[in-house]
Design an enzyme around this catalytic site. Structure first.
Site, short mmCIF file in Angstrom:
data_model
loop_
_atom_site.label_atom_id
_atom_site.label_comp_id
_atom_site.label_asym_id
_atom_site.label_seq_id
_atom_site.Cartn_x
_atom_site.Cartn_y
_atom_site.Cartn_z
N LYS B 75 -0.76 -4.83 -2.99
CA LYS B 75 0.51 -5.31 -3.76
C LYS B 75 1.48 -5.69 -2.80
O LYS B 75 1.66 -4.98 -1.68
CB LYS B 75 1.11 -4.04 -4.61
CG LYS B 75 2.25 -4.13 -5.64
CD LYS B 75 2.35 -3.07 -6.52
CE LYS B 75 3.37 -3.43 -7.41
NZ LYS B 75 3.62 -2.10 -8.44
N SER B 150 3.88 -2.85 -13.60
CA SER B 150 4.05 -4.17 -12.37
C SER B 150 3.09 -4.32 -11.56
O SER B 150 3.23 -5.57 -10.99
CB SER B 150 5.39 -3.52 -11.67
OG SER B 150 5.01 -2.51 -10.73
N SER B 174 3.27 1.58 -13.75
CA SER B 174 2.65 0.31 -12.95
C SER B 174 1.19 0.08 -12.54
O SER B 174 0.86 -0.78 -12.13
CB SER B 174 3.63 0.13 -12.00
OG SER B 174 5.15 -0.45 -12.68
#
Lengths: 95, 485
Positions: B75, B150, B174
């Site tokens: 990420k 997210s 997330s």
């Protein structure tokens, strides 16, 4: 709690955020809705409940006061927007 | 080849069916072909191939572990030395960190090959991956829908079998919510289990890194490499790291006590198809030998309001570091220092980030602190105590991960409160610091549904064992989207 565009401007100032005039009305509406949503907490009886800051209730771990990092000023300043002679440059603050 | 699990790839590499360099090439090709998903912000083919060659050399020396030579993605919230780390924000569009995050170093040391940085909601603030400065990520099951957020890029990349595993972070859901919406497995470990050194901060009393993959076994392999003590993160807990893969056992669920919170099944706004799939998953656990008990988490409905005081308050403090002086975006021709701060931040942050900074600033401002922040911290304790009582009776808690399946792009963008309610079942876990995971548990209208399992503090081994057992009884985790083109 309802927030208007003037209050958005005041909050944005406290947060040092430039907010465009054309979106400040939308922010006012969104912030009002969010605050109305979280205000249901006010109805909860929390008498005698200690606030919880850390989910495991741990306290800050201490370490010996020893040097463990080298000075890497050049490396860190290499990614700064504006530097000179090892200093970070900002607009003049003191006349 | 690249579409297998981490465990399968490790075995295939060990048998010499292919080299890591070949595997990495095929992975990079697959990512390129799936560009329409917008799952990646930055690809790093040169360093990936160099790491793959090093992994092949290590294997030739007999030094291979389960992750050696296996491609993964990070990420774009984890700092990578020499590779842009944007946090999906214009603020950090040009930011090339001078150091690696702990998680990045750990996975590299374990031999994993990083192929690039995945898309995400800006500063991890969002539940749909639509707030990214680099554009929305698309759900590979239906490219008209969101992948959740997210960690939406990591979820989409794993769901489309571009990479077998990816890293994520979870502040209010997330990792788990996008895992549910894309039909993969994702684990949020206990608060403090994995060092956050080099992980860009959102809300410091909630943030935790974790693995995303297709199976519980792969989550165990990744967590093994990611967990560990690191003195550079003062919130990292010095606890022994068990052998998670060994703890998976043979998948036997006999004697496992599973709690069903009645509030999770009576909550408003849970889609009937989600409820049906989760009830079937619970039935599968029961048939596998688990003992199902009804429990109560009475303050469930207060978790989202508590979170939307605490998380923005902490974010407003954490994001004050972006000032246009030391790194990140700086506006042109500032008139004075205040203008430099305001315009650099105003231009650098997107609207959702600004919204949360302002909510946090307001909640912490003089005269409002007691009514908002202190009150939220008190209710936070009540929510945590609910879980503590439940874990006196059960080993894990089961329920839906998200109230609905993937929703259409744009469906909730104009209504922040509706968007926040996407995390209604995941947020309380962060407030209590507990570990939890989501595993695929069927479909509703052709879109994946996730089963959430919540465990007690530092009991990731039990959670992974339960999820592994469930995956021995079902094959939802093997379903994959068909990508056109």
């Amino acid at each position: 709690m309802s927030i208007d565009a003037d209050e958005v401007a005041q909050i944005a100032h406290l947060a040092r955020l430039a907010v465009n005039a054309e979106v400040s009305q939308a922010h006012a509406q969104n912030l009002s809705e969010i605050l109305a949503f979280v205000e249901r907490l006010g109805a909860v009886d929390t008498t005698g409940v200690e606030p919880l800051a850390h989910p495991l209730e741990m306290t800050q771990r201490l370490r010996p006061d020893e040097v463990c990092e080298d000075n890497q000023r050049e490396r860190f300043q290499a990614i700064a927007p504006l530097t000179e002679d090892g200093h970070y440059l900002v607009p003049r603050v003191i006349e | 080849m690249h579409d297998r699990t981490i465990a399968e790839l490790g075995a295939a590499l060990e048998r010499g069916e292919c080299s890591s360099v070949e595997l990495t090439r095929s992975t990079l090709d697959a990512i390129e072909q799936a560009a329409e998903l917008n799952a990646f912000i930055t690809l790093t083919p040169e360093t990936a191939l160099a790491e793959a060659a090093a992994a092949d050399a290590a294997r030739a020396r007999g030094e291979a572990g389960p992750l050696t030579g296996v491609p993964i993605a990070h990420k774009d919230i984890f700092c990578t030395e020499g590779t842009r780390t944007s946090c999906a924000s214009r603020m950090l569009d040009g930011f090339v960190p001078p150091y690696d995050a702990f998680v990045v170093s750990q996975l590299r040391a374990a031999g994993a090959v990083s192929v690039g940085k995945t898309n995400m909601d800006e500063f991890a603030m969002g539940s749909s991956n639509e707030t990214s400065w680099y554009g929305a990520v698309r759900n590979p099951w239906d490219t008209g829908t969101v992948p959740g957020g997210s960690s939406g890029g990591s979820a989409a990349a794993v769901a489309a079998r571009l990479v077998p595993g990816a890293t994520g972070t979870d502040t209010g859901g997330s990792i788990r919510q996008p895992a549910a919406l894309t039909g993969i497995s994702g684990l949020k470990p206990t608060y403090g289990r994995i060092s956050r050194y080099g992980m860009i901060a959102f809300a410091s009393s909630l943030d935790q890194a974790g693995p995303m993959a297709t199976t519980a076994e792969d989550l165990a392999i990744m967590l093994q490499a990611m967990a560990g003590f690191d003195r550079r993160d003062s919130t990292c807990v010095d606890q022994p790291v068990p052998d998670y893969r060994a703890a998976l056992g043979d998948g036997n669920l006999r004697g496992l006590r599973v709690g069903l919170p009645r509030e999770y099944f009576e909550a408003d706004g849970v889609d009937s198809e989600v409820a049906r799939a989760v009830e079937a998953a619970v039935e599968a656990l029961r048939e596998g030998g688990a003992e199902i008990r009804e429990i109560s988490l009475p303050n469930t409905g207060l978790a989202v309001p508590v979170y939307y005081v605490i998380a923005p308050a902490e974010a407003s403090s954490n994001l004050s570091r972006f000032d246009g002086v030391r790194y990140g975006h700086r506006c042109d021709d500032p008139a004075d220092l205040e203008d430099l701060y305001k315009r650099s931040r105003g231009e650098g942050f997107g609207e959702e980030v600004k919204r949360r900074i302002m909510v946090g600033t307001y909640a912490l401002s003089a005269g409002y602190y007691d009514a908002y922040y202190l009150k939220a911290q008190q209710v936070r304790r009540m929510i945590r105590d609910d879980f503590a009582r439940a874990f006196e009776e059960v080993d894990v808690i089961a329920g839906p991960t998200a109230p609905s399946t993937a929703f259409a792009l744009g469906a909730k963008s104009d209504d922040p409160v509706q968007m926040y309610l996407s995390d209604i079942f995941t947020i309380a876990v962060n407030l209590a610091g507990l570990p939890a995971l989501s595993v695929p548990a069927g479909f509703g209208g052709g879109r994946p549904v996730g089963l959430q399992l919540i465990g007690n503090h530092f009991d990731e081994a039990c959670l992974l064992g339960a999820a592994h057992g469930y995956q021995q009884l079902t094959d939802w985790h093997t379903r994959r989207p068909s990508l056109e083109g």
